[in-house]
Design a protein around this motif. Structure first.
Motif, PDB file in Angstrom:
ATOM      1  N   ILE A 100      -2.435   6.067   7.607  1.00  0.00           N
ATOM      2  CA  ILE A 100      -2.864   5.626   8.942  1.00  0.00           C
ATOM      3  C   ILE A 100      -4.263   5.003   8.860  1.00  0.00           C
ATOM      4  O   ILE A 100      -4.503   3.917   9.407  1.00  0.00           O
ATOM      5  N   GLU A 101      -5.184   5.685   8.182  1.00  0.00           N
ATOM      6  CA  GLU A 101      -6.549   5.157   8.031  1.00  0.00           C
ATOM      7  C   GLU A 101      -6.543   3.821   7.302  1.00  0.00           C
ATOM      8  O   GLU A 101      -7.246   2.883   7.701  1.00  0.00           O
ATOM      9  N   ALA A 102      -5.754   3.715   6.254  1.00  0.00           N
ATOM     10  CA  ALA A 102      -5.693   2.469   5.490  1.00  0.00           C
ATOM     11  C   ALA A 102      -5.136   1.340   6.338  1.00  0.00           C
ATOM     12  O   ALA A 102      -5.653   0.214   6.314  1.00  0.00           O
ATOM     13  N   ASN A 103      -4.089   1.621   7.099  1.00  0.00           N
ATOM     14  CA  ASN A 103      -3.523   0.596   7.980  1.00  0.00           C
ATOM     15  C   ASN A 103      -4.523   0.166   9.032  1.00  0.00           C
ATOM     16  O   ASN A 103      -4.626  -1.018   9.352  1.00  0.00           O
ATOM     17  N   GLU A 111      -1.915  -3.143  -1.871  1.00  0.00           N
ATOM     18  CA  GLU A 111      -3.215  -2.665  -2.327  1.00  0.00           C
ATOM     19  C   GLU A 111      -3.207  -1.144  -2.487  1.00  0.00           C
ATOM     20  O   GLU A 111      -3.719  -0.610  -3.470  1.00  0.00           O
ATOM     21  N   MET A 112      -2.589  -0.452  -1.514  1.00  0.00           N
ATOM     22  CA  MET A 112      -2.489   1.007  -1.617  1.00  0.00           C
ATOM     23  C   MET A 112      -1.663   1.412  -2.835  1.00  0.00           C
ATOM     24  O   MET A 112      -2.011   2.352  -3.553  1.00  0.00           O
ATOM     25  N   ASN A 113      -0.561   0.688  -3.075  1.00  0.00           N
ATOM     26  CA  ASN A 113       0.261   0.970  -4.259  1.00  0.00           C
ATOM     27  C   ASN A 113      -0.525   0.749  -5.541  1.00  0.00           C
ATOM     28  O   ASN A 113      -0.397   1.524  -6.496  1.00  0.00           O
ATOM     29  N   ALA A 114      -1.354  -0.291  -5.564  1.00  0.00           N
ATOM     30  CA  ALA A 114      -2.185  -0.560  -6.747  1.00  0.00           C
ATOM     31  C   ALA A 114      -3.177   0.582  -6.960  1.00  0.00           C
ATOM     32  O   ALA A 114      -3.419   1.000  -8.100  1.00  0.00           O
ATOM     33  N   TRP A 115      -3.745   1.090  -5.880  1.00  0.00           N
ATOM     34  CA  TRP A 115      -4.665   2.229  -5.988  1.00  0.00           C
ATOM     35  C   TRP A 115      -3.949   3.450  -6.556  1.00  0.00           C
ATOM     36  O   TRP A 115      -4.463   4.137  -7.431  1.00  0.00           O
ATOM     37  N   LEU A 116      -2.757   3.733  -6.013  1.00  0.00           N
ATOM     38  CA  LEU A 116      -1.979   4.873  -6.503  1.00  0.00           C
ATOM     39  C   LEU A 116      -1.674   4.733  -7.993  1.00  0.00           C
ATOM     40  O   LEU A 116      -1.803   5.689  -8.755  1.00  0.00           O
ATOM     41  N   GLU A 117      -1.272   3.554  -8.380  1.00  0.00           N
ATOM     42  CA  GLU A 117      -0.952   3.296  -9.790  1.00  0.00           C
ATOM     43  C   GLU A 117      -2.184   3.491 -10.667  1.00  0.00           C
ATOM     44  O   GLU A 117      -2.115   4.106 -11.731  1.00  0.00           O
ATOM     45  N   GLU A 118      -3.316   2.996 -10.225  1.00  0.00           N
ATOM     46  CA  GLU A 118      -4.566   3.137 -10.972  1.00  0.00           C
ATOM     47  C   GLU A 118      -4.958   4.604 -11.131  1.00  0.00           C
ATOM     48  O   GLU A 118      -5.309   5.061 -12.219  1.00  0.00           O
ATOM     49  N   ILE A 119      -4.867   5.349 -10.041  1.00  0.00           N
ATOM     50  CA  ILE A 119      -5.214   6.770 -10.078  1.00  0.00           C
ATOM     51  C   ILE A 119      -4.231   7.534 -10.956  1.00  0.00           C
ATOM     52  O   ILE A 119      -4.627   8.353 -11.793  1.00  0.00           O
ATOM     53  N   TYR A 120      -2.945   7.267 -10.783  1.00  0.00           N
ATOM     54  CA  TYR A 120      -1.924   7.937 -11.587  1.00  0.00           C
ATOM     55  C   TYR A 120      -2.146   7.660 -13.071  1.00  0.00           C
ATOM     56  O   TYR A 120      -2.108   8.574 -13.899  1.00  0.00           O
TER      57      TYR A 120
END
Length: 130
Positions: A100-103, A111-120
């Motif tokens: 919700i905050e990101a939206n 972009e959120m998926n890229a962040w998740l991938e980077e963190i993972y």
């Protein structure tokens, strides 16, 4: 060794819990490894022993560690069958709030998926994450 950011708004005990979990994920800590005693961990991190004790108690309630009286505190084997459903629901709620905050900030799903991938990948030791 776990790093505690003294300037973070996140409570020290939460930072310690996340740090231990991150070390398990990355393979630095393995099932059966012994953690320092509460007093020793507090000394190493320059923290109050009560804070370390709180983190250890919460990790024990989450089945991350086990304390054997007179022997010490150890990393438990991760059992996917015994995942705590209430913790999973809480995590989903936190993720929902973040989405919700990101939206709201007009951050795209990509972009959120890229962040998740980077963190993972960082947690799995495949790349660096800032």
């Amino acid at each position: 060794m776990v790093f505690i950011n003294k300037t973070s708004s996140k409570p020290y005990y939460e930072q310690l819990m996340l740090g231990i979990k991150e070390e398990i994920i990355s393979g630095l800590l393995k099932p059966g490894d012994q953690l320092p005693s509460v007093r020793e961990m507090a000394r190493q991190l320059m923290m109050n022993p009560n804070t370390v004790s709180k983190a250890y108690k919460l990790l024990e309630s989450q089945d991350v560690i086990i304390t054997v009286k007179g022997k010490g505190t150890y990393i438990k084997t991760i059992d996917q069958e015994l995942r705590n459903e209430s913790q999973i629901l809480k995590l989903k709620k936190q993720l929902n709030d973040l989405v919700i905050e990101a939206n709201y900030l007009t951050i795209s799903k990509a972009e959120m998926n890229a962040w998740l991938e980077e963190i993972y990948n960082h947690l799995k030791g495949e790349s660096r994450c800032d």
